[in-house]
Design an enzyme around this catalytic site. Sequence first.
Site, PDB file in Angstrom:
ATOM      1  N   ASP A 170     -12.649  26.940 -23.328  1.00 17.55           N
ATOM      2  CA  ASP A 170     -12.804  28.068 -22.863  1.00 17.55           C
ATOM      3  C   ASP A 170     -13.169  28.460 -23.874  1.00 17.55           C
ATOM      4  OD1 ASP A 170     -10.657  29.408 -20.596  1.00 17.55           O
ATOM      5  OD2 ASP A 170      -9.275  27.693 -21.873  1.00 17.55           O
ATOM      6  N   ASP A 197     -14.617  25.985 -19.011  1.00 17.51           N
ATOM      7  CA  ASP A 197     -15.209  26.899 -19.255  1.00 17.51           C
ATOM      8  C   ASP A 197     -15.491  27.178 -20.765  1.00 17.51           C
ATOM      9  OD1 ASP A 197     -13.530  27.911 -17.259  1.00 17.51           O
ATOM     10  OD2 ASP A 197     -12.121  29.464 -18.432  1.00 17.51           O
ATOM     11  N   TYR A 200     -18.970  30.994 -20.397  1.00 15.95           N
ATOM     12  CA  TYR A 200     -18.700  32.588 -19.793  1.00 15.95           C
ATOM     13  C   TYR A 200     -20.178  32.716 -18.600  1.00 15.95           C
ATOM     14  CZ  TYR A 200     -13.945  31.484 -20.512  1.00 15.95           C
ATOM     15  OH  TYR A 200     -12.475  30.792 -21.729  1.00 15.95           O
ATOM     16  N   ASN A 235     -12.768  27.266 -13.761  1.00 11.44           N
ATOM     17  CA  ASN A 235     -13.097  28.377 -13.185  1.00 11.44           C
ATOM     18  C   ASN A 235     -14.153  28.845 -13.189  1.00 11.44           C
ATOM     19  OD1 ASN A 235     -10.909  29.145 -15.100  1.00 11.44           O
ATOM     20  ND2 ASN A 235     -11.396  31.565 -14.905  1.00 11.44           N
ATOM     21  N   HIS A 320      -7.922  22.242 -16.661  1.00 11.77           N
ATOM     22  CA  HIS A 320      -8.045  23.384 -16.985  1.00 11.77           C
ATOM     23  C   HIS A 320      -7.159  23.914 -16.944  1.00 11.77           C
ATOM     24  CE1 HIS A 320     -10.468  25.905 -18.204  1.00 11.77           C
ATOM     25  NE2 HIS A 320     -10.210  27.219 -17.039  1.00 11.77           N
ATOM     26  N   HIS A 330      -1.977  33.931 -15.976  1.00 15.02           N
ATOM     27  CA  HIS A 330      -1.822  32.421 -15.061  1.00 15.02           C
ATOM     28  C   HIS A 330      -0.597  32.418 -15.027  1.00 15.02           C
ATOM     29  CE1 HIS A 330      -6.679  33.387 -15.515  1.00 15.02           C
ATOM     30  NE2 HIS A 330      -6.559  32.998 -17.024  1.00 15.02           N
ATOM     31  N   HIS A 357      -7.523  27.086 -20.274  1.00 16.74           N
ATOM     32  CA  HIS A 357      -7.711  28.290 -18.880  1.00 16.74           C
ATOM     33  C   HIS A 357      -6.744  29.367 -19.507  1.00 16.74           C
ATOM     34  CE1 HIS A 357      -7.601  29.911 -15.620  1.00 16.74           C
ATOM     35  NE2 HIS A 357      -6.468  30.035 -14.646  1.00 16.74           N
ATOM     36  N   VAL A 358      -6.005  29.377 -20.427  1.00 16.98           N
ATOM     37  CA  VAL A 358      -4.755  30.563 -20.790  1.00 16.98           C
ATOM     38  C   VAL A 358      -5.259  30.365 -22.425  1.00 16.98           C
ATOM     39  CG1 VAL A 358      -2.565  31.327 -21.610  1.00 16.98           C
ATOM     40  CG2 VAL A 358      -2.720  29.840 -19.342  1.00 16.98           C
ATOM     41  N   HIS A 359      -5.922  31.664 -22.632  1.00 13.81           N
ATOM     42  CA  HIS A 359      -6.481  32.344 -23.946  1.00 13.81           C
ATOM     43  C   HIS A 359      -5.126  32.134 -24.545  1.00 13.81           C
ATOM     44  CE1 HIS A 359      -9.826  33.570 -21.356  1.00 13.81           C
ATOM     45  NE2 HIS A 359     -10.104  32.894 -21.382  1.00 13.81           N
TER      46      HIS A 359
END
Length: 481
Positions: A170, A197, A200, A235, A320, A330, A357-359
Amino acid sequence: MMGNLKLQFLFLQLAFALCIFISSLSFGDAGITSTFIRSEWPSIDIPLDHEVFAVPQGYNAPQQVHITQGDYEGKAVIISWVTPDELEPNSVQYGTSEGGYEFTAEGAVTNYTFYKYKSGYIHHCLIADLKYDTKYYYKIGSGDSAREFWFHSPPKVDPDASYKFGIIGDLGQTFNSLSTLKHYMKSGAQTVLFLGDISYADRYLYNDVGLRWDTWGRFAEQSTAYQPWIWSAGNHEIEYMPYMGEVEPFKSYMHRYLTPYLASKSSSPLWYAIRRASAHIIVLSAYSPFVKYTPQWHWIHEEFERVDREKTPWLIVLMHVPIYNSNEAHFEEGDSMRSVFESLFVKYRVDVVFAGHVHAYERSYRISSVHNNVSADHHIVPDKSAPVYITVGDGGNQEGLAGRFRDPQPEYSAFREPSYGHSTLEIKNRTHALYHWNRNDDGKKVATDAFVLRNQYWARNRRRRKLKKHIQMVIDEEMVS
């Protein structure tokens, strides 16, 4: 020589003891929710006129250069780049001495449109039959527009081949992203395992979507041109935008970032596998069909059967979406993948599963819920056959950090913190590896979470005795000679 071997043998014995101790830790050991709060840069993308986005000098100069592994065994690379104005140059000169390019390889060219944006000419060149553990120099273009880079091929696939991977997810293109990338480049890691990711760009509209893919390619080139990045899609690579007439999923990603999926008998670039040094790496796609009877489902069953832990003892999975996550962001989003894949992870004794995915950052103990197939915390139990699950979705993108963890911290969660950073996994030999998560602490690389990861195959008692016997035989032979 004999003295060195004795020292190595003693070191291995100590490593085994430490690995056994670490692996014995279970829910009885309280997990940590870090209270560290960093003063971060604003979560906005770097301005277009910043130097990290600078276009290389010279007419039609190659830009956005990046490499990835090009085969199953690590003897090939795919070199990719973009030329903005003309089809040429479409070849790579390369060799093992700086400035001495003995070989030339021709590439393939593609381009695409996205709304009214038209990409430059995107080149992909496969360089095969490389020597292991060798530094290669390569050149793209000619005259004033020529650009030169280098990369180092991996060691031969071998159970005791040491190797250091970086793990980033990400990332995006903010100043926090730049901090992560700069810190990673000082880590000494040799290949990035990227968790999805990328740019962006989908947070922009119309022609700016394509423009922000170009800026990310130039931003990341300082690393991607010199070492392989092993890609997985998230995503933000889907880019389903019907209001712009764009309904082809992964269009930008698939044109720009190739993967060696055919080498692992995959039917899609979105899921594939490679072997590198002593690791077998499997990339899964959270945004492609994966339930029973789908192509990805069939492929993963076949790929696990191809894993040979005698040659590549380290079994690593990239995906991801995390299937264990105690962040409010999420939460439980990975349950459907967990219901399909977790039993395989346990059956084949996967060492570690990395997700993004989870920041934020989070690491689990070895856990599973395969006997319950439900997500409630009280059905998740310690499982020595299960992998460690690690979320590294904290690269620095413009959506900011996921700062809200669920309270209380679940027993399966060993460490969690909402800060930007990256991880490294340094494989020492077939039995153990050193793992670090490094927080980007306002300009300083800080190792915040670290542990010894024991190999799920070779650290088991029977194989440990087999390895000990093998080492003793080598020492005895040396003493006789």
